[in-house]
Scaffold this active site. Structure first.
Site, PDB file in Angstrom:
ATOM      1  N   HIS A 191      46.150  58.966 -14.099  1.00  0.00           N
ATOM      2  CA  HIS A 191      47.336  59.271 -13.294  1.00  0.00           C
ATOM      3  C   HIS A 191      47.307  58.694 -11.887  1.00  0.00           C
ATOM      4  O   HIS A 191      48.357  58.420 -11.311  1.00  0.00           O
ATOM      5  CB  HIS A 191      47.622  60.775 -13.316  1.00  0.00           C
ATOM      6  CG  HIS A 191      48.281  61.166 -14.600  1.00  0.00           C
ATOM      7  ND1 HIS A 191      47.581  61.669 -15.666  1.00  0.00           N
ATOM      8  CD2 HIS A 191      49.553  61.017 -15.029  1.00  0.00           C
ATOM      9  CE1 HIS A 191      48.398  61.856 -16.674  1.00  0.00           C
ATOM     10  NE2 HIS A 191      49.603  61.468 -16.327  1.00  0.00           N
ATOM     11  N   GLU A 433      53.935  62.345 -28.010  1.00  0.00           N
ATOM     12  CA  GLU A 433      52.727  61.768 -27.403  1.00  0.00           C
ATOM     13  C   GLU A 433      51.457  62.305 -28.045  1.00  0.00           C
ATOM     14  O   GLU A 433      50.362  62.051 -27.574  1.00  0.00           O
ATOM     15  CB  GLU A 433      52.713  61.985 -25.890  1.00  0.00           C
ATOM     16  CG  GLU A 433      52.933  63.413 -25.448  1.00  0.00           C
ATOM     17  CD  GLU A 433      52.968  63.575 -23.931  1.00  0.00           C
ATOM     18  OE1 GLU A 433      52.602  62.637 -23.214  1.00  0.00           O
ATOM     19  OE2 GLU A 433      53.377  64.654 -23.469  1.00  0.00           O
ATOM     20  N   ASP A 457      49.522  58.896 -23.735  1.00  0.00           N
ATOM     21  CA  ASP A 457      48.800  59.929 -24.466  1.00  0.00           C
ATOM     22  C   ASP A 457      48.750  59.628 -25.948  1.00  0.00           C
ATOM     23  O   ASP A 457      47.754  59.917 -26.604  1.00  0.00           O
ATOM     24  CB  ASP A 457      49.446  61.302 -24.216  1.00  0.00           C
ATOM     25  CG  ASP A 457      48.958  61.887 -22.904  1.00  0.00           C
ATOM     26  OD1 ASP A 457      47.742  61.811 -22.650  1.00  0.00           O
ATOM     27  OD2 ASP A 457      49.778  62.387 -22.122  1.00  0.00           O
ATOM     28  N   CYS A 504      58.363  56.047 -22.693  1.00  0.00           N
ATOM     29  CA  CYS A 504      58.180  56.164 -21.240  1.00  0.00           C
ATOM     30  C   CYS A 504      56.722  56.041 -20.820  1.00  0.00           C
ATOM     31  O   CYS A 504      56.377  56.382 -19.703  1.00  0.00           O
ATOM     32  CB  CYS A 504      58.792  57.464 -20.726  1.00  0.00           C
ATOM     33  SG  CYS A 504      58.071  58.936 -21.452  1.00  0.00           S
TER      34      CYS A 504
HETATM   35  C1  PEP Z   1      52.569  59.404 -21.530  1.00  0.00           C
HETATM   36  O1  PEP Z   1      51.663  60.138 -21.946  1.00  0.00           O
HETATM   37  O2  PEP Z   1      52.774  58.264 -21.971  1.00  0.00           O
HETATM   38  C2  PEP Z   1      53.460  59.866 -20.462  1.00  0.00           C
HETATM   39  C3  PEP Z   1      54.501  59.159 -20.100  1.00  0.00           C
HETATM   40  O3  PEP Z   1      53.133  61.024 -19.816  1.00  0.00           O
HETATM   41  P1  PEP Z   1      51.945  61.148 -18.740  1.00  0.00           P
HETATM   42  O4  PEP Z   1      51.479  59.766 -18.404  1.00  0.00           O
HETATM   43  O5  PEP Z   1      52.502  61.869 -17.564  1.00  0.00           O
HETATM   44  O6  PEP Z   1      50.910  61.939 -19.473  1.00  0.00           O
HETATM   45 MG    MG Z   2      51.660  62.212 -21.427  1.00  0.00          MG
END
Ligand code: PEP
Ligand code: MG
Length: 585
Positions: A191, A433, A457, A504
Site C-alpha cells: 500500500h 479479490e 489481492d 481496479c
Molecule cells: C486490490 O486488491 O486490487 C485493490 C484494488 O484493493 P487494495 O489494493 O486496496 O487491497
Molecule cells: Mg484489495
C-alpha cells in the site's frame, strides 16, 4: 556514489536529502540508584502506571462507544494486568533490593512474566504476551513523557527512508515535503507503493536493509521507474535524473489532448476510464487527466487521516464534497478495508500473525456493525448529491454479501424514517479479490449491481504470494494463466447476469496490459490517474476484435513466462507497425 537496486514501486525521479522515518521506539536505560532514591522511584512508577491507566481507560471507553464492548474487552484485560500484584511486587521489590530505576525494574518484571508464559508453551498465552508487551510499551512511554523532547518540525523537502511504512503513517506525512520514498520492505502492490503512485511521488521498495541504514541528510537520487537508489550521486547522475524528471513532465503534457476524448476502440467498443483515489487532494489531478469517475475510493485512508473515527456527519460532509467535485461523474465508495497491511491503532485492528488472511475488509466491518452502518448511512446520504456507488471489499461468498446488504437495507429504512435525503436506489457492488469470490462470481453477480476485480489481492491470494514481501515479489505475475482465467470467468459471469464488471487493481495501470484487459471484456478500468492517458491511448489505437484475439492466444499458453514473452513480442511488433494517427509517447 553507491547504487542499490530495489523494486520499482512508483515512477518518477527525485534528488534530495534523506529523512529517516522511524517508528518511535522506547529505549530503556538501566540506572543504579541510591537508597535515598527508592521512594522517588516508587512514586515515578506509580505516576507512570496512573498515566497508562488513564490512557487505557479513555481508549477503552472510546472503543466501547465506537466499536462495541467486545473490542473494548481487549483493553479491559490490559487494565487488569496493570493492577496485577505480581507486576507491582516484582517492580517495587526490585527497585528496593537491587537499587535500580523504576523503568528497568518494571521491564525486568514484565520480562520474567513473559518468560514464565513462554515456559508454559500454551498457545492461548501468546495473546497475553502480546498484551503484556503492549502494556509495557505504554508504561515505558509514560515514563518518557516526563522528559520527552518533541521532534523538531520537519521543514525541508526530503526523500523519506524507512524499514517499512504502513498506510496510516504514509497518509500522515506532509505530502509537500516528501520528494520520494525508499523502503527496505514492500513490493509494487504494497500500500505504500499504491499511495505513492496516487500522489505522484516516486518510490523504490524492497531495498532489503539499505533504506533504513542511510544516514539522515545523505543526498540520494531515486529512480522510481527502474527501482534504483543512488546514494551521494555525482553531479552527472544528479543532472541526468533531473533532466529525466523534466522529460517525464513534458511527455505527460503531450498526452493532454486525450483528456476529453473517449476511450473508444476504432471498432466502437467503449471502456470507462476511472481512477483510484485515496485522498480527495488527488481528485483535481485525476479530472485534469480525463478521469470519467472514481472506480475505487479507498475510504480507509480518510479514516487514517483523523485521530478519531469520523462521525456520520463528518463522513457525509467528506463524501458529499467528493460527489460534488465529480460533478455528475460516478464514484465508487469502498467501505473500510482495514487489516492486512492497513492497520490503524484506533480502529482496533491489531497486528496479526497472518494479517492478509485475518481480520480484514468486510470481516472487520461485519464484526463492527455500528461502525459499518454509520459508514453505509453516510454514503447513502452523500449519494443524494450525485451518482454514488457502494462497494464491499474482501467478499468471499454470498453469505457475506447478503449480510452486508442487510445492513444497507437497515440503513435505508432508518434514513427513510428519519426523513433524510438519501440515494434510495444506489448501486451496491463488490470487489472480486479472493479466489473464492472469483469461483462463485456467477452466484454473487445475481445479487449485486456490479463487480470490480481487485487484481492486487486476487493475484496475492491466487498465487499465494504476500504482496508486501519483497522475497516473493517475483511471483507477482498478472498474466499468470490462473489470473487470466479468473478474470475471464468473472467478466463472463457478470455479463451473463447483466451487470458491469470493472478492474481496479494496479494491473489496470500497466500500459502493456491495457489491450489484454480490453480483450477480456472489462467495462471499466480504474487506475492511478497518472497512468490514465497512456491506457486510453492504447484503447483508442486497438480494435476490440484484435484485443479479443490476443486474449484467446494468451489463454492457450501454459505459463506466465510464455504469456509475458508472447505479449512483449506482440507489443513490440505493434509499436513498429502502428500507424501513428495520434501522438506517440
Ligand atoms: C486490490 O486488491 O486490487 C485493490 C484494488 O484493493 P487494495 O489494493 O486496496 O487491497
Ligand atoms: Mg484489495
Amino acid at each position: 556514489m553507491r547504487e542499490f537496486s530495489g523494486i520499482p514501486a512508483a515512477p518518477g525521479y527525485a534528488v534530495g536529502p534523506v529523512r529517516q522515518f522511524r517508528r518511535a521506539q522506547v529505549r530503556i536505560q538501566r540506572r543504579s540508584i541510591g537508597p535515598d532514591e527508592v521512594a522517588g522511584e516508587r512514586d515515578r512508577f506509580e505516576a507512570a502506571v496512573a498515566h497508562a491507566r488513564r490512557e487505557l481507560t479513555e481508549l477503552r471507553d472510546k472503543l466501547a462507544r465506537e466499536l462495541g464492548h467486545d473490542e473494548a474487552a481487549i483493553l479491559d484485560s490490559q487494565l487488569l494486568m496493570l493492577e496485577d500484584e505480581l507486576v507491582w511486587d516484582a517492580t517495587l521489590s526490585r527497585i528496593r533490593t537491587q537499587l535500580v530505576n523504576a523503568e528497568a525494574a518494571f521491564a525486568k518484571a514484565i520480562a520474567d512474566i513473559v518468560l514464565q508464559f513462554n515456559g508454559l508453551q500454551e498457545q492461548s498465552l501468546r495473546e497475553r504476551i502480546a498484551d503484556l508487551r503492549d502494556l509495557e510499551d505504554r508504561v515505558q512511554r509514560a515514563f518518557l513523557n516526563e522528559t520527552a523532547v518533541a521532534e523538531p518540525p520537519w521543514t525541508e523537502a526530503a526523500v523519506v527512508a524507512a524499514r517499512d511504512l504502513v498506510p496510516s503513517e504514509t497518509a500522515a506525512l506532509d505530502r509537500d515535503l516528501v520528494l520520494g520514498f525508499v523502503t527496505d520492505e514492500g513490493g509494487s502492490t504494497s500500500h505504500v507503493a499504491i499511495l505513492a503512485r496516487s500522489l505522484g511521488i516516486p518510490a523504490v521498495c524492497g531495498l532489503g536493509g539499505v533504506a533504513s541504514q542511510l544516514p539522515a541528510g545523505t543526498t540520494v537520487a531515486v529512480d522510481g521507474n527502474v527501482g534504483r537508489l543512488i546514494a551521494e550521486p555525482d553531479p552527472e547522475t544528479r543532472d541526468r535524473l533531473l533532466t529525466l524528471k523534466q522529460q517525464q513532465i513534458t511527455v505527460s503534457r503531450k498526452l493532454d489532448y486525450l483528456r476529453d476524448l473517449p476511450a473508444e476502440t476504432p471498432d466502437g467498443r467503449r471502456v470507462r476510464m476511472a481512477t483510484n483515489i485515496e485522498l480527495p487532494v488527488e481528485l483535481d489531478e485525476a479530472l485534469a487527466r480525463g478521469a470519467e469517475g472514481v472506480g475505487l475510493l479507498r475510504t480507509e485512508y480518510l479514516y487514517f487521516q483523523h485521530r478519531d473515527i469520523p462521525s456520520e456527519e463528518d463522513q457525509v460532509k467528506l463524501y458529499t464534497r467528493v460527489v460534488q467535485r465529480l460533478a455528475g461523474r460516478p464514484v465508487v465508495f469502498r467501505t473500510l478495508d482495514v487489516g492486512g497491511d492497513k492497520v490503524s491503532d484506533y480502529l482496533g485492528a491489531k497486528r496479526e500473525y497472518n494479517p492478509f488472511l485475518g481480520w480484514r475488509g468486510i470481516r472487520f466491518s461485519l464484526s463492527n456493525l455500528g461502525l459499518f452502518k454509520t459508514q453505509i448511512r453516510a454514503v447513502y446520504r452523500a449519494g443524494a448529491a450525485g451518482p454514488a456507488h457502494l462497494m464491499f471489499p474482501m467478499i468471499t461468498g454470498v453469505e457475506e454479501l447478503r449480510a452486508a446488504l442487510a445492513i444497507c437495507e437497515e440503513a435505508r429504512a432508518e434514513l427513510q424514517r428519519e426523513g433524510r435525503p438519501y440515494a434510495a436506489d444506489m448501486p451496491v457492488g463488490i470487489m472480486v479479490e479472493t479466489p473464492s469470490a472469483a469461483a462463485v462470481a456467477d452466484l454473487l453477480a445475481r445479487e449485486c449491481a456490479f463487480m470490480s476485480i481487485g487484481s492486487n489481492d486476487l493475484i496475492q491470494y491466487t498465487l499465494a504470494m504476500d504482496r508486501g514481501n519483497r522475497r516473493v515479489s517475483y511471483l507477482y505475475r498478472p498474466l499468470h494463466p490462473a489470473i487470466l482465467r479468473a478474470i475471464r470467468h468473472v467478466v463472463d459471469a457478470g455479463h451473463a447476469a447483466g451487470i458491469w464488471v470493472g478492474l481496479c487493481g494496479e494491473m489496470g495501470s500497466e500500459t502493456r496490459l491495457a489491450e489484454v484487459l480490453l480483450g477480456l471484456g472489462l467495462d471499466e478500468i480504474s487506475m492511478h490517474s497518472a497512468a490514465l492517458p497512456k491506457i486510453k491511448q492504447v484503447i483508442r489505437w486497438t480494435a476490440f476484435s484484435e484485443a479479443r484475439r490476443v486474449v484467446d492466444t494468451l489463454l492457450e499458453l501454459a505459463t506466465a513466462d510464455e504469456t509475458d514473452a508472447w505479449l512483449a513480442a506482440y507489443v513490440a511488433e505493434r509499436k513498429r507497425s502502428r500507424e501513428p494517427g495520434e501522438t506517440a509517447s
